[in-house]
Each structure stands twice: as C-alpha cells, then as structure tokens.
Scaffold this motif. Structure first.
Motif, PDB file in Angstrom:
ATOM      1  N   PRO A   1      40.180  37.928  49.946  1.00  0.00           N
ATOM      2  CA  PRO A   1      39.313  36.044  49.111  1.00  0.00           C
ATOM      3  C   PRO A   1      40.096  36.165  47.992  1.00  0.00           C
ATOM      4  O   PRO A   1      40.551  37.393  47.132  1.00  0.00           O
ATOM      5  CB  PRO A   1      38.276  36.787  49.717  1.00  0.00           C
ATOM      6  CG  PRO A   1      37.688  37.356  49.579  1.00  0.00           C
ATOM      7  CD  PRO A   1      38.586  38.751  50.620  1.00  0.00           C
ATOM      8  N   GLU A   2      39.985  34.983  47.775  1.00  0.00           N
ATOM      9  CA  GLU A   2      40.205  34.778  45.596  1.00  0.00           C
ATOM     10  C   GLU A   2      39.047  35.263  44.972  1.00  0.00           C
ATOM     11  O   GLU A   2      38.256  34.926  45.251  1.00  0.00           O
ATOM     12  CB  GLU A   2      40.334  33.380  45.432  1.00  0.00           C
ATOM     13  CG  GLU A   2      41.726  32.569  46.553  1.00  0.00           C
ATOM     14  CD  GLU A   2      43.351  33.189  45.598  1.00  0.00           C
ATOM     15  OE1 GLU A   2      42.797  33.707  44.568  1.00  0.00           O
ATOM     16  OE2 GLU A   2      43.992  33.357  46.793  1.00  0.00           O
ATOM     17  N   VAL A   3      39.421  36.490  44.500  1.00  0.00           N
ATOM     18  CA  VAL A   3      38.360  37.145  43.630  1.00  0.00           C
ATOM     19  C   VAL A   3      37.847  36.370  42.920  1.00  0.00           C
ATOM     20  O   VAL A   3      36.944  36.424  41.269  1.00  0.00           O
ATOM     21  CB  VAL A   3      38.683  38.421  43.082  1.00  0.00           C
ATOM     22  CG1 VAL A   3      38.647  39.095  44.352  1.00  0.00           C
ATOM     23  CG2 VAL A   3      39.850  38.565  41.758  1.00  0.00           C
TER      24      VAL A   3
ATOM     25  N   PHE B   1      34.424  54.384  35.332  1.00  0.00           N
ATOM     26  CA  PHE B   1      34.134  53.015  35.716  1.00  0.00           C
ATOM     27  C   PHE B   1      35.168  53.063  34.531  1.00  0.00           C
ATOM     28  O   PHE B   1      36.077  51.647  34.638  1.00  0.00           O
ATOM     29  CB  PHE B   1      32.887  52.894  35.496  1.00  0.00           C
ATOM     30  CG  PHE B   1      32.941  51.287  34.899  1.00  0.00           C
ATOM     31  CD1 PHE B   1      32.831  50.814  36.987  1.00  0.00           C
ATOM     32  CD2 PHE B   1      32.158  50.464  34.168  1.00  0.00           C
ATOM     33  CE1 PHE B   1      32.945  48.899  36.268  1.00  0.00           C
ATOM     34  CE2 PHE B   1      32.162  49.061  34.508  1.00  0.00           C
ATOM     35  CZ  PHE B   1      32.986  48.564  35.218  1.00  0.00           C
ATOM     36  N   TYR B   2      34.806  52.848  33.740  1.00  0.00           N
ATOM     37  CA  TYR B   2      35.842  52.519  31.961  1.00  0.00           C
ATOM     38  C   TYR B   2      37.090  53.224  32.075  1.00  0.00           C
ATOM     39  O   TYR B   2      37.859  53.036  31.241  1.00  0.00           O
ATOM     40  CB  TYR B   2      35.359  52.479  31.414  1.00  0.00           C
ATOM     41  CG  TYR B   2      33.673  51.310  31.153  1.00  0.00           C
ATOM     42  CD1 TYR B   2      33.779  50.186  30.399  1.00  0.00           C
ATOM     43  CD2 TYR B   2      32.250  52.297  30.936  1.00  0.00           C
ATOM     44  CE1 TYR B   2      33.200  49.139  30.541  1.00  0.00           C
ATOM     45  CE2 TYR B   2      31.075  50.604  30.583  1.00  0.00           C
ATOM     46  CZ  TYR B   2      31.936  49.914  30.240  1.00  0.00           C
ATOM     47  OH  TYR B   2      30.634  48.876  30.491  1.00  0.00           O
ATOM     48  N   GLN B   3      37.143  53.653  33.077  1.00  0.00           N
ATOM     49  CA  GLN B   3      39.106  54.579  32.577  1.00  0.00           C
ATOM     50  C   GLN B   3      40.096  54.319  33.836  1.00  0.00           C
ATOM     51  O   GLN B   3      40.582  54.067  33.914  1.00  0.00           O
ATOM     52  CB  GLN B   3      38.981  56.484  32.677  1.00  0.00           C
ATOM     53  CG  GLN B   3      38.187  56.698  31.637  1.00  0.00           C
ATOM     54  CD  GLN B   3      36.856  56.886  31.222  1.00  0.00           C
ATOM     55  OE1 GLN B   3      36.177  57.122  31.874  1.00  0.00           O
ATOM     56  NE2 GLN B   3      35.965  55.922  30.148  1.00  0.00           N
ATOM     57  N   HIS B   4      39.439  54.135  35.555  1.00  0.00           N
ATOM     58  CA  HIS B   4      39.753  54.016  36.351  1.00  0.00           C
ATOM     59  C   HIS B   4      39.923  51.932  36.461  1.00  0.00           C
ATOM     60  O   HIS B   4      39.980  51.551  36.467  1.00  0.00           O
ATOM     61  CB  HIS B   4      39.212  54.266  37.648  1.00  0.00           C
ATOM     62  CG  HIS B   4      38.500  53.765  38.044  1.00  0.00           C
ATOM     63  ND1 HIS B   4      37.993  52.207  38.440  1.00  0.00           N
ATOM     64  CD2 HIS B   4      36.671  54.811  37.924  1.00  0.00           C
ATOM     65  CE1 HIS B   4      36.477  51.875  38.944  1.00  0.00           C
ATOM     66  NE2 HIS B   4      35.922  53.275  38.498  1.00  0.00           N
ATOM     67  N   PRO B   5      41.454  52.364  37.207  1.00  0.00           N
ATOM     68  CA  PRO B   5      41.803  50.418  37.730  1.00  0.00           C
ATOM     69  C   PRO B   5      41.262  50.177  39.097  1.00  0.00           C
ATOM     70  O   PRO B   5      41.503  48.775  39.354  1.00  0.00           O
ATOM     71  CB  PRO B   5      43.023  50.255  37.946  1.00  0.00           C
ATOM     72  CG  PRO B   5      43.037  52.429  39.053  1.00  0.00           C
ATOM     73  CD  PRO B   5      42.320  53.299  38.029  1.00  0.00           C
ATOM     74  N   GLY B   6      39.730  50.176  39.124  1.00  0.00           N
ATOM     75  CA  GLY B   6      38.761  49.614  40.350  1.00  0.00           C
ATOM     76  C   GLY B   6      38.609  51.114  41.568  1.00  0.00           C
ATOM     77  O   GLY B   6      38.055  50.436  42.236  1.00  0.00           O
TER      78      GLY B   6
ATOM     79  N   ARG C   1      42.077  43.284  37.604  1.00  0.00           N
ATOM     80  CA  ARG C   1      43.039  42.649  37.326  1.00  0.00           C
ATOM     81  C   ARG C   1      42.805  41.557  36.557  1.00  0.00           C
ATOM     82  O   ARG C   1      43.526  40.643  35.874  1.00  0.00           O
ATOM     83  CB  ARG C   1      44.763  42.609  38.273  1.00  0.00           C
ATOM     84  CG  ARG C   1      45.430  43.722  38.535  1.00  0.00           C
ATOM     85  CD  ARG C   1      46.391  43.242  39.696  1.00  0.00           C
ATOM     86  NE  ARG C   1      46.487  42.710  40.717  1.00  0.00           N
ATOM     87  CZ  ARG C   1      46.313  43.126  41.906  1.00  0.00           C
ATOM     88  NH1 ARG C   1      46.391  44.573  42.162  1.00  0.00           N
ATOM     89  NH2 ARG C   1      46.723  42.464  42.655  1.00  0.00           N
ATOM     90  N   GLU C   2      41.853  40.971  37.379  1.00  0.00           N
ATOM     91  CA  GLU C   2      41.134  39.395  37.176  1.00  0.00           C
ATOM     92  C   GLU C   2      39.750  39.848  36.370  1.00  0.00           C
ATOM     93  O   GLU C   2      39.786  38.796  35.345  1.00  0.00           O
ATOM     94  CB  GLU C   2      41.357  38.634  38.483  1.00  0.00           C
ATOM     95  CG  GLU C   2      41.959  38.421  39.357  1.00  0.00           C
ATOM     96  CD  GLU C   2      42.618  37.198  40.421  1.00  0.00           C
ATOM     97  OE1 GLU C   2      42.038  35.872  40.158  1.00  0.00           O
ATOM     98  OE2 GLU C   2      43.051  37.296  41.023  1.00  0.00           O
TER      99      GLU C   2
ATOM    100  N   ILE D   1      32.489  42.167  35.629  1.00  0.00           N
ATOM    101  CA  ILE D   1      32.268  43.390  37.008  1.00  0.00           C
ATOM    102  C   ILE D   1      31.226  43.841  36.642  1.00  0.00           C
ATOM    103  O   ILE D   1      30.585  44.033  37.858  1.00  0.00           O
ATOM    104  CB  ILE D   1      33.494  44.886  37.187  1.00  0.00           C
ATOM    105  CG1 ILE D   1      34.524  43.777  37.442  1.00  0.00           C
ATOM    106  CG2 ILE D   1      32.998  45.240  38.211  1.00  0.00           C
ATOM    107  CD1 ILE D   1      35.933  44.366  37.326  1.00  0.00           C
ATOM    108  N   LEU D   2      30.635  45.083  35.450  1.00  0.00           N
ATOM    109  CA  LEU D   2      29.775  45.759  35.908  1.00  0.00           C
ATOM    110  C   LEU D   2      28.623  44.637  36.062  1.00  0.00           C
ATOM    111  O   LEU D   2      27.167  44.529  36.315  1.00  0.00           O
ATOM    112  CB  LEU D   2      28.936  46.133  34.650  1.00  0.00           C
ATOM    113  CG  LEU D   2      27.725  46.773  34.458  1.00  0.00           C
ATOM    114  CD1 LEU D   2      28.214  48.387  35.094  1.00  0.00           C
ATOM    115  CD2 LEU D   2      28.183  47.697  32.737  1.00  0.00           C
TER     116      LEU D   2
END
Length: 234
Positions: free
Chosen positions: A38-40, A94-99, A157-158, A164-165
């Motif tokens: 889906p479109e995030v 959380f603040y280091q990884h890309p998802g 990426r978006e 997100i949090l």
C-alpha cells in the motif's frame, strides 16, 4: 601452504557467490511484492477513531461512548520518559536502524525454523509493528513477514522517526479497550500523559507484549513484574 592459499581463494569465491545470490534473492522478493504494497503516504492523513463525548451545558464531560478508548496525542505531548520506556523495551536501536534491525534478523530466522514456519511475536521493530498494525493481517507466515519488512523500509523512506513513533504510540492496543498511550494513561491512572511518573510510564510501555494479560486490571502481579523488566531495560 599452496593448498591453504587455494582453500582461501575457493572460500572467498564461495562467499562472494553466496552474497551475490542473497542480493539477487532480495531483489526478486522486492520486485514480486513491491506492487502489492500500500501507499504509506496515507499515514500522514490518518484520522484515528475516537469515542463519542457527551458534555453538559457548562462544558463538563458526562460520558464517553465507543468500543475503543483513544485520545490522539501529538508526539511532542508525549513525555520523554514514556518514549524512552517504549524504545528501551520494544526497539532499542529505533533511531539507528532503517526500519529493520538486522542484528535481530538471524535470531528471528532461527525461531521461524524451530516453529515450523511461523514467526513469533518478537523481532519486529517499532516501524515493522506500525506496518503490521495499519496494513497487514496478524498471521505469522513468511509472506506476511516479508511484506512487513518491505513496508517498514518504505515507511522509513517517507516518514521521519518522530512521525513513525507518534503514529505507533497512538495506534497500539494497550489492553482494557485502551488504544494509544494517552488512553492508557487515563484508563489505568486517571492521568494526562504529562502527569505520568517513571514507574507508571514503564508499566504502560510493558503492555504491548500481551496487553490483555499484562495490564494491571487483569493481572496486577504480572503487570508489576513486566514493569520492573522495563525499568531494568531503561
């Protein structure tokens, strides 16, 4: 010595081939599932379902009506201690990884094999949990997990980490019909978010693991044990 050097060359070649095959497999998986995702960007326009509120003429709240208790809060309204408690418990990098937290993927893969083709509840980052809660079913199959990973990468990426949090903390179910941290603070302590103490924040952050079983209404003792675990993680 020559045999050893030849062995090292073959080992290096096999490692390179395995890496290339792995990258090819990742690319093929992405090309297969990407059109189905889906479109995030729709997450930016989310309107959370909130209960119907009935007020008296003088503005006093009389009652709330609705299956879900939810009081959406902006990320800057969430106290730092509560953010830190969730990150320490659910996703410490959380603040280091890309998802996707690649350090935990090997363990998750091993658990998948041991469970005979089903994933457990652990191993998902906050971003992956957000992808699952908004877009995917709760089934614990490989296909859903692959989509969860790809969606998490796409979300990162978006959206910013704070976006997100914020979405995660408003969406997550925390037991006793409470959805989101503001509702949990009100349901369990009768407080606004800003009034939460460190132990109270830790208790709320411990609920996502099993919200129906670990909440203080259903099981006070297990809830306190889980709270202490969160405090130790912090």
């Amino acid at each position: 010595m020559k045999r050893f050097k030849r062995f090292l060359r073959w080992l290096l070649l096999l490692t390179l081939v395995a890496a290339l095959l792995g990258l090819l497999a990742i690319y093929l998986v992405y090309r297969h599932y990407e059109p189905q995702l889906p479109e995030v960007a729709t997450l930016r326009d989310i309107r959370f379902q909130v209960p119907l509120k009935i007020y008296s003429r003088d503005g006093e709240l009389i009652a709330n009506f609705g299956e879900a208790r939810r009081f959406p809060a902006a990320i800057d309204e969430v106290p730092d201690v509560l953010k830190q408690a969730f990150i320490a418990t659910e996703d410490e990098r959380f603040y280091q990884h890309p998802g996707v937290d690649y350090q935990g993927m090997a363990r998750v893969g091993w658990e998948f094999v041991r469970a005979g083709g089903e994933f457990g509840s652990g191993g998902s980052t906050i971003t992956m949990q957000l992808a699952r809660n908004f877009f995917l079913s709760p089934e614990r199959k490989l296909e859903r997990k692959l989509k969860e990973i790809l969606l998490a990468l796409k979300i990162e990426r978006e959206l910013s980490k704070d976006e997100i949090l914020g979405l995660y903390l408003n969406k997550i179910f925390l037991g006793n019909r409470a959805y989101g941290v503001a509702a949990a603070a009100q349901v369990y302590y009768g407080k606004a978010l800003a009034e939460l103490t460190l132990p109270e924040a830790a208790l709320i952050a411990g609920l996502p693991k099993a919200p129906s079983d670990l909440n203080p209404v259903q099981n006070p003792q297990r809830s306190l044990e889980r709270r202490n675990y969160v405090l130790s993680r912090m």
